[in-house]
Design a protein around this motif. Structure first.
Motif, short mmCIF file in Angstrom:
data_model
loop_
_atom_site.label_atom_id
_atom_site.label_comp_id
_atom_site.label_asym_id
_atom_site.label_seq_id
_atom_site.Cartn_x
_atom_site.Cartn_y
_atom_site.Cartn_z
N LYS A 59 -8.25 0.42 11.38
CA LYS A 59 -6.88 0.79 11.02
C LYS A 59 -6.65 0.57 9.53
O LYS A 59 -7.35 -0.22 8.88
CB LYS A 59 -5.86 -0.06 11.80
N LEU A 60 -5.62 1.26 9.03
CA LEU A 60 -5.13 1.03 7.68
C LEU A 60 -3.63 1.05 7.70
O LEU A 60 -3.01 1.61 8.61
CB LEU A 60 -5.63 2.08 6.69
N TYR A 61 -3.01 0.45 6.75
CA TYR A 61 -1.58 0.48 6.42
C TYR A 61 -1.22 -0.74 5.59
O TYR A 61 -0.63 -0.63 4.54
CB TYR A 61 -0.67 0.51 7.66
N GLY A 62 -1.58 -1.94 6.09
CA GLY A 62 -1.21 -3.17 5.41
C GLY A 62 -1.79 -3.25 4.01
O GLY A 62 -2.85 -2.69 3.71
N ASP A 117 -2.44 -6.53 -4.45
CA ASP A 117 -1.10 -6.67 -5.02
C ASP A 117 -0.70 -5.50 -5.90
O ASP A 117 0.38 -5.50 -6.48
CB ASP A 117 -1.03 -7.97 -5.85
N TRP A 118 -1.56 -4.52 -6.04
CA TRP A 118 -1.31 -3.40 -6.94
C TRP A 118 -0.65 -2.25 -6.17
O TRP A 118 -0.86 -2.10 -4.97
CB TRP A 118 -2.63 -2.95 -7.55
N PRO A 119 0.17 -1.42 -6.85
CA PRO A 119 0.74 -0.26 -6.17
C PRO A 119 -0.35 0.61 -5.54
O PRO A 119 -1.45 0.73 -6.08
CB PRO A 119 1.46 0.48 -7.30
N ASN A 120 -0.04 1.19 -4.40
CA ASN A 120 -0.94 2.07 -3.66
C ASN A 120 -2.09 1.33 -2.98
O ASN A 120 -3.08 1.94 -2.58
CB ASN A 120 -1.51 3.18 -4.55
N ASP A 121 -1.96 0.01 -2.82
CA ASP A 121 -2.97 -0.76 -2.10
C ASP A 121 -2.66 -0.83 -0.61
O ASP A 121 -3.35 -1.56 0.14
CB ASP A 121 -3.07 -2.19 -2.65
N GLY A 122 -1.65 -0.12 -0.16
CA GLY A 122 -1.30 -0.12 1.26
C GLY A 122 -0.59 1.17 1.64
O GLY A 122 -0.46 2.09 0.84
N LYS A 123 -0.17 1.24 2.88
CA LYS A 123 0.56 2.35 3.48
C LYS A 123 -0.32 3.61 3.60
O LYS A 123 -1.55 3.51 3.63
CB LYS A 123 1.86 2.60 2.74
N LEU A 124 0.31 4.79 3.69
CA LEU A 124 -0.43 5.98 4.10
C LEU A 124 -0.40 7.12 3.08
O LEU A 124 -0.48 8.29 3.44
CB LEU A 124 0.11 6.50 5.45
N LEU A 144 -3.78 8.80 -1.52
CA LEU A 144 -4.64 7.95 -2.34
C LEU A 144 -5.13 6.74 -1.55
O LEU A 144 -6.33 6.42 -1.57
CB LEU A 144 -3.88 7.50 -3.59
N ASN A 145 -4.21 6.07 -0.84
CA ASN A 145 -4.65 4.88 -0.11
C ASN A 145 -5.52 5.23 1.08
O ASN A 145 -6.45 4.49 1.41
CB ASN A 145 -3.46 4.06 0.36
N ILE A 146 -5.24 6.35 1.74
CA ILE A 146 -6.11 6.76 2.85
C ILE A 146 -7.54 6.93 2.34
O ILE A 146 -8.50 6.45 2.96
CB ILE A 146 -5.60 8.06 3.50
N ARG A 147 -7.70 7.57 1.20
CA ARG A 147 -9.04 7.78 0.64
C ARG A 147 -9.70 6.45 0.28
O ARG A 147 -10.85 6.18 0.64
CB ARG A 147 -8.94 8.67 -0.59
N ARG A 148 -8.96 5.60 -0.45
CA ARG A 148 -9.54 4.34 -0.90
C ARG A 148 -9.79 3.37 0.25
O ARG A 148 -10.84 2.72 0.32
CB ARG A 148 -8.60 3.69 -1.92
N ASP A 167 2.78 16.01 6.01
CA ASP A 167 1.85 17.00 5.45
C ASP A 167 0.83 16.33 4.53
O ASP A 167 -0.35 16.71 4.50
CB ASP A 167 2.62 18.08 4.68
N GLU A 168 1.27 15.33 3.76
CA GLU A 168 0.36 14.61 2.88
C GLU A 168 -0.65 13.79 3.69
O GLU A 168 -1.85 13.77 3.37
CB GLU A 168 1.14 13.69 1.95
N ILE A 169 -0.16 13.13 4.72
CA ILE A 169 -1.04 12.31 5.57
C ILE A 169 -2.10 13.18 6.23
O ILE A 169 -3.30 12.87 6.19
CB ILE A 169 -0.21 11.55 6.62
N TRP A 170 -1.65 14.29 6.82
CA TRP A 170 -2.62 15.14 7.54
C TRP A 170 -3.59 15.83 6.59
O TRP A 170 -4.74 16.07 6.95
CB TRP A 170 -1.90 16.16 8.41
N GLN A 171 -3.15 16.17 5.39
CA GLN A 171 -4.08 16.76 4.43
C GLN A 171 -5.20 15.77 4.11
O GLN A 171 -6.38 16.14 4.08
CB GLN A 171 -3.35 17.14 3.15
N ALA A 172 -4.84 14.50 3.90
CA ALA A 172 -5.85 13.48 3.59
C ALA A 172 -6.78 13.26 4.79
O ALA A 172 -8.00 13.09 4.62
CB ALA A 172 -5.17 12.17 3.20
N VAL A 173 -6.22 13.27 5.99
CA VAL A 173 -7.05 13.11 7.19
C VAL A 173 -7.98 14.30 7.36
O VAL A 173 -9.18 14.13 7.67
CB VAL A 173 -6.16 12.92 8.43
#
Length: 323
Positions: A85-88, A92-99, A102-106, A135-141
């Motif tokens: 899983k991912l999300y948390g 401490d840097w921006p984009n180190d969590g959620k969906l 960029l974060n999905i890729r990393r 749309d952004e989430i599914w594009q990354a997936v």
């Protein structure tokens, strides 16, 4: 071991899921390895983890333990349907969590490195991200699927309307969308029966219940506290004090059926609509062996009705609160 398809997919998974959350902070690496080996011996092929698991050992530590187990070879990775899983937030840097895309890729690349594998069978959104468009989430997936890094996507802790929103967005893109939902579900906490289970059935998602014993309250808590083998504190103590008679009735019924209370609770879940398999996060081999035994328990209509009397559930919305 019994197997079933994960939701509407052709993927065959065991009706017991090995949860790894305790690997590292509660269970040593050698003991974790032994539990995973035993899972394969018992025919369990479905393992669940998350990038944030590790607690006192640090985020990512649990995935690293699973990765080192895979690295031993012997067909361990090929025999495993791996879910993470991912999300948390992992930093401490921006984009180190959620969906975000960029974060999905990393986050995916980081999990693959820790897990020492080149793909994840089921990549799950640990929580709803209200700030990122579907749309952004599914594009990354879709990109990750095309790269061969994931095979399926799943959700966790979604409401029924979140599932509908995700699936309708995926349909517009001609994407597969979600194939599973991981929710808290047990005899005590049955809220998902209102909306989540109906949504999962309608959209073909397999439901993977977490906390199937509700923090051990369904594992024989009355007998254990009276025998002095379990100490109660905080909310658990309050719940037992308020529901002592109900829990005692449940444990007496389990004895009448000839099953351990925890095994009965897991077996009940396996009889519920849309449920693929409950997750058990064992700390010890004994707990894991007990959980797997539940797969062989068959409950008749009378037993299921009696459990509903002890722990009343919910009807589908709006019938739950309307005519």
């Amino acid at each position: 071991m019994d197997y079933t398809h994960l939701g509407r997919t052709g993927l065959s998974v065991s009706r017991a899921v090995l949860g790894t959350m305790n690997f590292g902070p509660e269970t040593t690496e050698p003991d974790s390895f032994a539990i995973m080996d035993r899972a394969h011996e018992l025919g369990v092929n479905f393992f669940d983890t998350a990038n944030v698991y590790g607690r006192s050992e640090g985020k990512g530590a649990t995935e690293e333990i699973v990765g080192r187990w895979f690295a031993q070879g012997g067909g361990r990775r090929d025999k495993t349907v791996l879910a993470t899983k991912l999300y948390g937030d992992m930093g401490d840097w921006p984009n180190d969590g959620k969906l975000s895309a960029l974060n999905i890729r990393r986050a995916l690349d980081a999990s693959l490195q820790r897990l020492q594998t080149d793909y994840v069978d089921l990549y799950q959104f640990h929580h709803v991200d209200r700030g990122t468009p579907w749309d952004e989430i599914w594009q990354a997936v879709d990109v990750a699927v095309q790269q061969g890094k994931i095979l399926y996507a799943g959700s966790s802790n979604f409401a029924g309307w979140h599932i509908a929103q995700a699936q309708e967005a995926a349909a517009r893109r001609h994407s597969v969308g979600l194939v599973s939902e991981q929710s808290i579900y047990n005899l005590i906490v049955r809220d998902v029966e209102r909306d989540v289970l109906p949504a999962a059935e309608a959209y073909g998602l397999g439901v993977i219940p977490w906390s199937p014993l509700n923090g051990g309250l369904l594992g024989g808590i009355i007998d254990k506290t009276e025998a002095g083998s379990r100490r109660l504190e905080g909310r658990s103590a309050d719940y037992v004090a308020d529901h002592h008679d109900q829990l005692s009735e449940y444990e007496a019924f389990a004895r009448e059926l000839g099953h351990a209370p925890g095994e009965l609770a897991l077996a009940w879940l396996l009889h519920q609509p849309a449920v693929t398999a409950p997750i058990t996060g064992p700390r010890t081999m004994e707990q894991w062996e007990s959980a797997v035994r539940a797969v062989d328990i068959r409950l008749d209509d009378a037993a299921l009705a009696r459990l509903d009397e002890i722990f009343p559930g919910h009807k589908t919305s709006p019938e739950d609160y309307a005519w």
